[in-house]
Design a protein around this motif. Structure first.
Motif, PDB file in Angstrom:
ATOM      1  N   PRO A 132       0.819  -1.220   0.000  1.00  0.00           N
ATOM      2  CA  PRO A 132       0.000   0.000   0.000  1.00  0.00           C
ATOM      3  C   PRO A 132       0.853   1.272   0.000  1.00  0.00           C
ATOM      4  CG  PRO A 132      -0.291  -1.231   2.068  1.00  0.00           C
ATOM      5  CD  PRO A 132       0.519  -2.082   1.158  1.00  0.00           C
ATOM      6  N   ALA A 133       1.994   1.199   0.674  1.00  0.00           N
ATOM      7  CA  ALA A 133       2.832   2.398   0.764  1.00  0.00           C
ATOM      8  C   ALA A 133       3.338   2.834  -0.609  1.00  0.00           C
ATOM      9  CB  ALA A 133       4.004   2.149   1.717  1.00  0.00           C
ATOM     10  N   ILE A 134       3.784   1.886  -1.437  1.00  0.00           N
ATOM     11  CA  ILE A 134       4.292   2.355  -2.729  1.00  0.00           C
ATOM     12  C   ILE A 134       3.153   2.521  -3.742  1.00  0.00           C
ATOM     13  CG2 ILE A 134       6.510   1.206  -2.260  1.00  0.00           C
ATOM     14  CD1 ILE A 134       6.215  -0.081  -4.961  1.00  0.00           C
ATOM     15  N   HIS A 135       2.067   1.811  -3.497  1.00  0.00           N
ATOM     16  CA  HIS A 135       0.869   2.039  -4.307  1.00  0.00           C
ATOM     17  C   HIS A 135       0.417   3.486  -4.150  1.00  0.00           C
ATOM     18  CE1 HIS A 135      -3.199   1.254  -5.920  1.00  0.00           C
ATOM     19  NE2 HIS A 135      -2.621   0.223  -6.532  1.00  0.00           N
ATOM     20  N   ASP A 136       0.468   3.973  -2.926  1.00  0.00           N
ATOM     21  CA  ASP A 136       0.096   5.380  -2.647  1.00  0.00           C
ATOM     22  C   ASP A 136       0.967   6.361  -3.413  1.00  0.00           C
ATOM     23  OD1 ASP A 136      -1.877   4.643  -0.983  1.00  0.00           O
ATOM     24  OD2 ASP A 136      -0.846   5.161   0.895  1.00  0.00           O
ATOM     25  N   ARG A 137       2.173   5.958  -3.705  1.00  0.00           N
ATOM     26  CA  ARG A 137       3.086   6.858  -4.423  1.00  0.00           C
ATOM     27  C   ARG A 137       2.938   6.723  -5.929  1.00  0.00           C
ATOM     28  NH1 ARG A 137       7.634   7.825  -0.261  1.00  0.00           N
ATOM     29  NH2 ARG A 137       6.515   7.006   1.517  1.00  0.00           N
ATOM     30  N   GLY A 138       1.904   6.011  -6.344  1.00  0.00           N
ATOM     31  CA  GLY A 138       1.607   5.956  -7.768  1.00  0.00           C
ATOM     32  C   GLY A 138       2.283   4.825  -8.518  1.00  0.00           C
ATOM     33  N   LEU A 139       2.911   3.911  -7.800  1.00  0.00           N
ATOM     34  CA  LEU A 139       3.583   2.822  -8.497  1.00  0.00           C
ATOM     35  C   LEU A 139       2.688   1.591  -8.537  1.00  0.00           C
ATOM     36  CD1 LEU A 139       7.101   3.450  -7.011  1.00  0.00           C
ATOM     37  CD2 LEU A 139       6.293   3.999  -9.309  1.00  0.00           C
ATOM     38  N   ARG A 140       2.765   0.860  -9.645  1.00  0.00           N
ATOM     39  CA  ARG A 140       1.845  -0.269  -9.833  1.00  0.00           C
ATOM     40  C   ARG A 140       2.558  -1.599 -10.069  1.00  0.00           C
ATOM     41  NH1 ARG A 140      -0.576   2.831  -7.730  1.00  0.00           N
ATOM     42  NH2 ARG A 140      -2.440   4.013  -8.337  1.00  0.00           N
ATOM     43  N   ALA A 141       3.842  -1.547 -10.311  1.00  0.00           N
ATOM     44  CA  ALA A 141       4.593  -2.792 -10.554  1.00  0.00           C
ATOM     45  C   ALA A 141       6.036  -2.589 -10.111  1.00  0.00           C
ATOM     46  CB  ALA A 141       4.541  -3.171 -12.035  1.00  0.00           C
ATOM     47  N   VAL A 142       6.654  -3.653  -9.614  1.00  0.00           N
ATOM     48  CA  VAL A 142       8.064  -3.564  -9.217  1.00  0.00           C
ATOM     49  C   VAL A 142       8.766  -4.883  -9.541  1.00  0.00           C
ATOM     50  CG1 VAL A 142       7.447  -4.132  -6.825  1.00  0.00           C
ATOM     51  CG2 VAL A 142       9.670  -3.136  -7.307  1.00  0.00           C
ATOM     52  N   PHE A 143      10.001  -4.745  -9.989  1.00  0.00           N
ATOM     53  CA  PHE A 143      10.781  -5.908 -10.408  1.00  0.00           C
ATOM     54  C   PHE A 143      12.160  -5.813  -9.751  1.00  0.00           C
ATOM     55  CE2 PHE A 143       7.900  -4.337 -13.620  1.00  0.00           C
ATOM     56  CZ  PHE A 143       7.091  -5.445 -13.843  1.00  0.00           C
ATOM     57  N   ALA A 144      12.484  -6.794  -8.951  1.00  0.00           N
ATOM     58  CA  ALA A 144      13.740  -6.738  -8.189  1.00  0.00           C
ATOM     59  C   ALA A 144      14.707  -7.817  -8.674  1.00  0.00           C
ATOM     60  CB  ALA A 144      13.443  -6.917  -6.701  1.00  0.00           C
ATOM     61  N   PHE A 145      15.921  -7.404  -8.995  1.00  0.00           N
ATOM     62  CA  PHE A 145      16.947  -8.322  -9.519  1.00  0.00           C
ATOM     63  C   PHE A 145      18.158  -8.322  -8.583  1.00  0.00           C
ATOM     64  CE2 PHE A 145      14.419  -6.721 -12.998  1.00  0.00           C
ATOM     65  CZ  PHE A 145      14.143  -7.861 -13.732  1.00  0.00           C
ATOM     66  N   PRO A 146      18.490  -9.480  -8.010  1.00  0.00           N
ATOM     67  CA  PRO A 146      19.636  -9.502  -7.104  1.00  0.00           C
ATOM     68  C   PRO A 146      20.951  -9.237  -7.836  1.00  0.00           C
ATOM     69  CG  PRO A 146      18.723 -11.720  -7.395  1.00  0.00           C
ATOM     70  CD  PRO A 146      17.829 -10.783  -8.127  1.00  0.00           C
ATOM     71  N   LEU A 147      21.833  -8.505  -7.178  1.00  0.00           N
ATOM     72  CA  LEU A 147      23.177  -8.283  -7.714  1.00  0.00           C
ATOM     73  C   LEU A 147      24.058  -9.314  -7.031  1.00  0.00           C
ATOM     74  CD1 LEU A 147      23.240  -4.368  -7.432  1.00  0.00           C
ATOM     75  CD2 LEU A 147      22.539  -5.787  -9.377  1.00  0.00           C
ATOM     76  N   GLN A 148      24.420 -10.351  -7.739  1.00  0.00           N
ATOM     77  CA  GLN A 148      25.121 -11.460  -7.097  1.00  0.00           C
ATOM     78  C   GLN A 148      25.906 -12.294  -8.091  1.00  0.00           C
ATOM     79  OE1 GLN A 148      21.919 -13.808  -5.485  1.00  0.00           O
ATOM     80  NE2 GLN A 148      21.178 -14.450  -7.485  1.00  0.00           N
ATOM     81  N   VAL A 149      26.889 -12.987  -7.531  1.00  0.00           N
ATOM     82  CA  VAL A 149      27.602 -14.026  -8.270  1.00  0.00           C
ATOM     83  C   VAL A 149      27.601 -15.230  -7.344  1.00  0.00           C
ATOM     84  CG1 VAL A 149      29.758 -14.714  -9.359  1.00  0.00           C
ATOM     85  CG2 VAL A 149      29.076 -12.310  -9.388  1.00  0.00           C
ATOM     86  N   GLY A 150      26.719 -16.153  -7.558  1.00  0.00           N
ATOM     87  CA  GLY A 150      26.588 -17.288  -6.640  1.00  0.00           C
ATOM     88  C   GLY A 150      26.217 -16.788  -5.259  1.00  0.00           C
TER      89      GLY A 150
END
Lengths: 201, 239
Positions: free
Chosen positions: A63-81
Motif C-alpha cells: 500500500p505504501a508504494i501504491h500510494d506513491r503511484g507505483l503499480r509494478a516492481v521488479f527486483a533483480f539480485p546483484l550477485q555471483v553465486g
C-alpha cells in the motif's frame, strides 16, 4: 539500486530520479518488500501487479508504494553465486509484466552493476569493467572455484575474493579465467599477510 | 530401446514425482534425472545445460565426471550436439562420432578419445522457448523413435522441475526460477573452491566430499553448499 552486505549493512546506492530515493528507502524502513526478498532468496522477484496477492505478501510495503503511484516492481539480485552485493529495482507506474527482452535487459544491467561494484571495491582502472564482464559471468567454473579458494586463503568474503581476483587480473593484464586456473592448479596463492603481494608457489 | 523397460521407466517417474513434492533442490533434481537417463543405456553418460539471460549455455548437472567434461568441452569450444539441439530446438540423435569431425571439429575427436561412439542431444523446451539441452554420450547406441520419445519426455520433465511449485503463468516466472537454478550452480562451484582450499584437495575431490557429506547426513546438496559458503570458519569440519 540498493547495496547490501551480508552483515546487515545496507543503503540506497543510486536512483534514476531523486524521487526514487525515498521509494527505495521504504523497504528498509518497513523491513519488507521485493528488494529484500530478492536479496534473501537470491532470485529475481517480479511483481507485475502491486495489488491482491502482493498486498498479502507485503502488507506494509505494497500500500505504501501504491500510494506513491507505483503499480509494478521488479527486483533483480546483484550477485555471483553466494557473493551478494545488493539489488536492482525497477519500478513501473502501470501494471504489467516485463517482456522477455526487458527481463534480459534488466539482468544484463544487473551484471554491469555487479562488476562496477566489485571494481570500485578494488579501485580498478576505469574502463576495465566491460572487458571483464564476460569473464565474471562466464561459464568458467574455475573462476567460481578460485573465488572460494581465495576467500579461504585470505580469510575474506566471497565478494572480496572476487574483487581481489579481478584486480589481480587487471594488474597483471591477464584474463581472469587464466588467473583462476592458476589458483585452482595451486600455481598462484593469495596471501592475507601481504595484501597486493601475491606469492607464486 | 527398446532398452528401456516399462518398469524401469515407471520407477523413474515415481522418483521424479517424489522429488517434486519433497523439499526441492534443483541441482540435485537435475543430477538425479541425468543419472536415471544414463541408467537406461549400458554405456552412457548424460549431461544437462541451461541458458542464461544472454542465451549462453551453462553447465548444470551430469551423471558422471565424463559427461561433465563433455559438456564443458562443448561450452569451451562452442561446438557439439547440445549446442546444435539448443540452437535448432530439435533433437540431434544417433550421430556416430566416427565421421563427425567436420560437424564438430573440436568436440568429436575429444569425445571419441574419451571412449564414446555415439552422441544424442535433446532440447529443453518450454512452449516456443528453448532453455537448455540434455546430452547423451554413449557407446554404440542406436535410439529408435520410442527411445527418443522417452528421453525427450525426461528432458521435458527437467523443465517441469524448474518450474515446480508454481503454475506456468508467464514467461517471467521461468526467468525467476531459471536465474535461481543458474545461481545455485555457481554456489556449488564456490563451495567446491572453499572445501578444496580448506582440505588441500582438488575441486573435483571437494565435490565428492560435499556430496558424500550431504548423503550421509541426509541433507540437501543446496543446504550443505549454502552452509559452506555462508559459514567460512566451520568448513574444515566437513567429515
Amino acid at each position: 539500486m540498493s547495496v547490501m552486505a551480508e552483515d546487515g549493512m545496507r543503503g540506497v546506492a543510486a536512483v534514476s530520479e531523486p524521487a526514487y530515493e525515498a521509494i527505495e528507502e521504504l523497504q528498509f524502513t518497513l523491513g519488507e518488500g521485493p528488494c529484500l526478498e530478492a536479496f534473501a532468496t537470491r532470485q529475481p522477484v517480479l511483481v507485475p501487479e502491486l495489488a491482491g496477492p502482493a498486498m498479502l505478501r507485503w502488507p506494509g510495503y505494497t500500500p505504501a508504494i501504491h500510494d506513491r503511484g507505483l503499480r509494478a516492481v521488479f527486483a533483480f539480485p546483484l550477485q555471483v553465486g553466494a557473493a551478494r552485493l545488493g539489488v536492482l529495482d525497477v519500478f513501473r507506474a502501470e501494471e504489467g509484466a516485463l517482456s522477455a527482452g526487458q527481463v534480459r535487459q534488466a539482468l544484463t544491467f544487473a551484471d554491469v552493476a555487479v562488476t562496477t561494484l566489485l571494481d570500485e571495491q578494488e579501485r580498478a582502472a576505469p574502463g576495465t569493467a566491460a572487458e571483464g564482464l564476460d569473464e565474471v559471468m562466464g561459464q568458467r567454473a574455475e573462476v567460481y572455484q578460485a573465488q572460494g579458494m581465495v576467500s579461504v586463503q585470505m580469510g575474506v568474503t566471497l565478494v572480496d575474493a572476487l574483487a581481489r581476483l579481478r584486480a589481480y587480473s587487471y594488474a597483471e593484464n591477464r584474463p581472469l579465467g587464466e588467473v583462476a586456473r592458476d589458483v585452482v592448479a595451486r600455481r598462484l596463492t593469495f596471501d592475507s599477510d601481504q595484501p597486493g603481494e601475491e606469492r607464486l608457489t | 530401446m527398446s532398452t528401456v523397460s516399462a518398469a524401469r521407466l515407471s520407477s523413474v517417474f515415481v522418483e521424479v514425482a517424489d522429488t517434486l513434492v519433497d523439499e526441492f533442490d534443483v541441482i540435485e533434481f537435475l543430477q538425479m534425472l541425468t543419472s536415471r537417463v544414463a541408467g537406461f543405456f549400458d554405456t552412457a553418460a548424460v549431461g544437462l545445460m541451461l541458458a542464461d539471460h544472454r542465451n549462453r549455455l551453462n553447465f548444470m548437472a551430469a551423471s558422471d565426471e565424463n559427461a561433465r567434461l563433455m559438456e564443458l568441452i562443448q561450452l569451451q569450444y562452442d561446438d557439439g550436439p547440445c549446442l546444435d539441439a539448443f540452437r535448432s530446438g530439435r533433437p540431434v540423435t544417433n550421430v556416430s562420432l566416427e565421421g563427425a569431425e567436420s560437424r564438430w571439429p573440436q568436440f568429436a575427436p575429444r569425445a571419441s578419445e574419451a571412449g564414446f561412439e555415439s552422441v544424442h542431444a535433446f532440447p529443453l523446451r518450454l512452449r516456443k522457448e528453448v532453455i537448455g539441452a540434455m546430452g547423451v554420450f554413449a557407446g554404440a547406441v542406436e535410439l529408435d523413435e520410442s527411445d527418443n520419445h522417452i528421453v525427450q519426455s525426461l528432458a521435458d520433465v527437467a523443465v517441469i522441475g524448474l518450474l515446480q511449485e508454481r503454475a506456468i503463468r508467464r514467461g517471467e516466472v521461468l526467468s525467476e526460477q531459471l536465474q535461481k537454478a543458474l545461481n545455485s550452480r555457481v554456489v556449488i562451484e564456490q563451495a567446491k573452491g572453499i572445501i578444496a582450499q580448506a582440505h588441500g584437495v582438488t575441486p573435483d575431490q571437494a565435490f565428492v566430499l560435499i556430496r558424500d557429506y550431504a548423503r550421509s547426513h541426509n541433507r540437501r546438496l543446496g543446504e550443505v553448499t549454502h552452509g559452506i559458503v555462508t559459514d567460512l570458519p566451520t568448513v574444515s569440519d566437513l567429515r
